[in-house]
Design an enzyme around this catalytic site. Sequence first.
Site, PDB file in Angstrom:
ATOM      1  N   LEU A 130      -1.859  -7.055   1.553  1.00 14.87           N
ATOM      2  CA  LEU A 130      -1.809  -5.797   2.291  1.00 14.87           C
ATOM      3  C   LEU A 130      -2.719  -4.755   1.635  1.00 14.87           C
ATOM      4  CD1 LEU A 130      -0.466  -3.919   4.451  1.00 14.87           C
ATOM      5  CD2 LEU A 130       1.345  -3.465   2.794  1.00 14.87           C
ATOM      6  N   SER A 131      -2.595  -4.572   0.316  1.00  8.22           N
ATOM      7  CA  SER A 131      -3.327  -3.496  -0.378  1.00  8.22           C
ATOM      8  C   SER A 131      -4.833  -3.709  -0.337  1.00  8.22           C
ATOM      9  CB  SER A 131      -2.895  -3.426  -1.841  1.00  8.22           C
ATOM     10  OG  SER A 131      -1.527  -3.172  -1.919  1.00  8.22           O
ATOM     11  N   GLY A 136      -3.520   1.779  -0.349  1.00  3.25           N
ATOM     12  CA  GLY A 136      -2.418   1.365  -1.232  1.00  3.25           C
ATOM     13  C   GLY A 136      -1.122   1.860  -0.618  1.00  3.25           C
ATOM     14  N   ILE A 162      -3.828  -8.509  -5.755  1.00  6.44           N
ATOM     15  CA  ILE A 162      -3.061  -9.562  -5.086  1.00  6.44           C
ATOM     16  C   ILE A 162      -2.390 -10.485  -6.103  1.00  6.44           C
ATOM     17  CG2 ILE A 162      -3.150 -11.448  -3.414  1.00  6.44           C
ATOM     18  CD1 ILE A 162      -3.722  -8.500  -2.357  1.00  6.44           C
ATOM     19  N   ARG A 273      20.708  -3.793 -37.975  1.00  6.42           N
ATOM     20  CA  ARG A 273      19.844  -2.910 -38.770  1.00  6.42           C
ATOM     21  C   ARG A 273      20.683  -1.820 -39.452  1.00  6.42           C
ATOM     22  NH1 ARG A 273      14.928  -1.929 -41.275  1.00  6.42           N
ATOM     23  NH2 ARG A 273      14.509   0.317 -41.218  1.00  6.42           N
ATOM     24  N   GLU A 368       4.803  -3.038  -4.569  1.00  4.43           N
ATOM     25  CA  GLU A 368       5.709  -3.124  -3.408  1.00  4.43           C
ATOM     26  C   GLU A 368       6.227  -1.734  -3.000  1.00  4.43           C
ATOM     27  OE1 GLU A 368       8.059  -6.529  -2.754  1.00  4.43           O
ATOM     28  OE2 GLU A 368       6.735  -7.812  -3.928  1.00  4.43           O
ATOM     29  N   GLY A 369       5.337  -0.749  -3.139  1.00  2.00           N
ATOM     30  CA  GLY A 369       5.670   0.633  -2.790  1.00  2.00           C
ATOM     31  C   GLY A 369       6.007   1.427  -4.032  1.00  2.00           C
TER      32      GLY A 369
HETATM   33  N1  CAA Z   1      10.402  -1.634   9.853  1.00  2.00           N
HETATM   34  C1  CAA Z   1       9.789  -1.649  11.039  1.00  2.00           C
HETATM   35  N2  CAA Z   1       8.842  -0.767  11.407  1.00  2.00           N
HETATM   36  C2  CAA Z   1       8.508   0.180  10.520  1.00  2.00           C
HETATM   37  C3  CAA Z   1       9.107   0.266   9.240  1.00  2.00           C
HETATM   38  C4  CAA Z   1      10.110  -0.701   8.935  1.00  2.00           C
HETATM   39  N3  CAA Z   1      10.744  -0.710   7.747  1.00  2.00           N
HETATM   40  N4  CAA Z   1       8.577   1.294   8.577  1.00  2.00           N
HETATM   41  C5  CAA Z   1       7.676   1.859   9.410  1.00  2.00           C
HETATM   42  N5  CAA Z   1       7.629   1.171  10.577  1.00  2.00           N
HETATM   43  C6  CAA Z   1       6.841   1.468  11.767  1.00  2.00           C
HETATM   44  C7  CAA Z   1       7.140   2.905  12.193  1.00  2.00           C
HETATM   45  O1  CAA Z   1       8.282   2.963  13.007  1.00  2.00           O
HETATM   46  C8  CAA Z   1       5.879   3.296  12.926  1.00  2.00           C
HETATM   47  O2  CAA Z   1       5.936   2.811  14.245  1.00  2.00           O
HETATM   48  P1  CAA Z   1       5.907   3.891  15.469  1.00  2.00           P
HETATM   49  O3  CAA Z   1       4.514   4.437  15.426  1.00  2.00           O
HETATM   50  O4  CAA Z   1       6.229   3.071  16.657  1.00  2.00           O
HETATM   51  O5  CAA Z   1       6.944   4.917  15.144  1.00  2.00           O
HETATM   52  C9  CAA Z   1       4.795   2.509  12.201  1.00  2.00           C
HETATM   53  O6  CAA Z   1       5.452   1.441  11.498  1.00  2.00           O
HETATM   54  C10 CAA Z   1       4.041   3.360  11.226  1.00  2.00           C
HETATM   55  O7  CAA Z   1       4.986   3.882  10.345  1.00  2.00           O
HETATM   56  P2  CAA Z   1       4.850   5.320   9.690  1.00  2.00           P
HETATM   57  O8  CAA Z   1       4.412   6.315  10.714  1.00  2.00           O
HETATM   58  O9  CAA Z   1       6.133   5.599   8.973  1.00  2.00           O
HETATM   59  O10 CAA Z   1       3.649   5.053   8.699  1.00  2.00           O
HETATM   60  P3  CAA Z   1       3.070   5.935   7.546  1.00  2.00           P
HETATM   61  O11 CAA Z   1       1.606   5.865   7.622  1.00  2.00           O
HETATM   62  O12 CAA Z   1       3.722   7.272   7.522  1.00  2.00           O
HETATM   63  O13 CAA Z   1       3.485   5.089   6.216  1.00  2.00           O
HETATM   64  C11 CAA Z   1       4.851   4.187   4.482  1.00  2.00           C
HETATM   65  C12 CAA Z   1       4.756   4.714   5.906  1.00  2.00           C
HETATM   66  C13 CAA Z   1       6.353   4.016   4.233  1.00  2.00           C
HETATM   67  C14 CAA Z   1       4.282   5.139   3.437  1.00  2.00           C
HETATM   68  C15 CAA Z   1       4.146   2.787   4.403  1.00  2.00           C
HETATM   69  O14 CAA Z   1       2.764   2.913   4.602  1.00  2.00           O
HETATM   70  C16 CAA Z   1       4.392   2.076   3.083  1.00  2.00           C
HETATM   71  O15 CAA Z   1       5.444   1.450   2.893  1.00  2.00           O
HETATM   72  N6  CAA Z   1       3.427   2.115   2.126  1.00  2.00           N
HETATM   73  C17 CAA Z   1       3.495   1.363   0.896  1.00  2.00           C
HETATM   74  C18 CAA Z   1       2.918  -0.004   1.065  1.00  2.00           C
HETATM   75  C19 CAA Z   1       3.386  -0.973   0.018  1.00  2.00           C
HETATM   76  O16 CAA Z   1       4.569  -1.078  -0.264  1.00  2.00           O
HETATM   77  N7  CAA Z   1       2.471  -1.739  -0.519  1.00  2.00           N
HETATM   78  C20 CAA Z   1       2.797  -2.759  -1.455  1.00  2.00           C
HETATM   79  C21 CAA Z   1       1.772  -3.831  -1.391  1.00  2.00           C
HETATM   80  S1  CAA Z   1       2.412  -5.449  -1.492  1.00  2.00           S
HETATM   81  C22 CAA Z   1       2.652  -5.777  -3.145  1.00  2.00           C
HETATM   82  O17 CAA Z   1       2.644  -4.931  -4.000  1.00  2.00           O
HETATM   83  C23 CAA Z   1       2.949  -7.200  -3.388  1.00  2.00           C
HETATM   84  C24 CAA Z   1       2.655  -7.694  -4.724  1.00  2.00           C
HETATM   85  O18 CAA Z   1       1.661  -8.339  -4.930  1.00  2.00           O
HETATM   86  C25 CAA Z   1       3.677  -7.536  -5.806  1.00  2.00           C
END
Ligand code: CAA
Length: 384
Positions: A130-131, A136, A162, A273, A368-369
Amino acid sequence: MQFQLNEEQLMIQKAARDFAQNECLPGVIERDEKQQFPEAQVLKLAELGFMGMMTAPEYGGAGMDSISYVLAMEEISKIDASVSVCMSVNNSLVCWGLEKYGSEEQKQQYLTPLAQGRKEGSLYLGAFLLSEPEAGSDATSQHTIAEDKGDHYVLNGTKNWITNGKTASIYLVMAQTDVSKGSKGINTFIVEKNTAGITVGAKENKLGIRGSDTHSVMFQDVKVPKQNRIGDDGFGFSFAMKTLAGGRIGIAAQALGIASGAYERAVDYAKQRKAFGKEIAHHQIIQFKLADMATRIEAARLLCLRAAWEKDNGNDYTLSSSMAKVYASETAMWVTTEAVQIHGGYGYVKEYHVERLMRDAKITQIYEGTSEVQRIVIGRGILK
Ligand code: CAA
């Protein structure tokens, strides 16, 4: 309400604890120093059925509940968070997402070996892409493009940070198929890593979880069959969010394990200790630190188990997983820092493990956020 684990959960907890002690502890300091991927350990985890813990047995998984997953993540993370992040991504971001939203053909072809963690005797892992360099926390701002060419898509773009980036056989890739639709123009694709046009960047030289396999991945004119898109057109961002809600339980449990690993070492050290004529555990200033550490860890544990329980019972767990992650990761950072402090100079050298746990803790506030993103999710959830 009852606060007791059942027999199966206790058995899994013990199996994970034994595995961590016997297989992960030997060589953990050297693997961290050399940034060595724990391949033998992950293969063994696969043999134990821990790479597809929650996946149904008909798809090669162990069919366990999310509570058991939290227990196993905690035990393994006490010793080696480089092993547990690999396990967490494969279990909750890859296998769970495929099982819940993949087509029957996709499950038959990809889920079974992923849940088993191996194919023909070799590791078979998944990664979640995703990232990006400029996406991010702002995950809807995808720059990777998937162009619809009729019976296939063509992917172009770069993914960053990743986990399992080089080791994985299968990538779940989020990409923009229609920029004008914003988050509704994103799709998720199953991409085989050996597809022409994929380049994996050098391993990132990280502060913590140094054994884990973190890379950037570049896509240049990569052909992906249409049947490899997960769900309906435009479902990709929703897929990512729903999958991450479960992933965050795994990372919360990882943070919990890092914290409890450091705490256990601090208790042992404080009991042996001596300073100012008695064991430092008998100085009130140390006792108060240990008391606060134990209390915060227990609160983090309850939040993790609560989120897992919500998931196992079919309830919405978006809020509880974000609460568990933000609290457990901040607890991990605080507890590990205090554990180093209790160890004094010994805490600052590698042999005592707590400096590594402190370095490992930091990432749980980021991946993961970030903690900031978790607060966005919680804030929106409580105000809606
Ligand atoms: N379930 C279903 N749909 C969802 C949802 C959820 N939990 N959260 C949001 N949505 C939907 C919303 O309802 C919205 O749809 P509508 O337009 O129909 O309302 C759409 O998705 C967009 O959502 P937002 O408007 O809330 O989006 P935003 O731009 O404001 O961002 C955010 C929201 C929570 C900040 C999100 O972008 C986010 O979680 N960002 C962080 C990403 C992340 O966690 N990355 C980690 C990478 S993976 C990783 O790290 C793995 C690894 O290797 C360890």
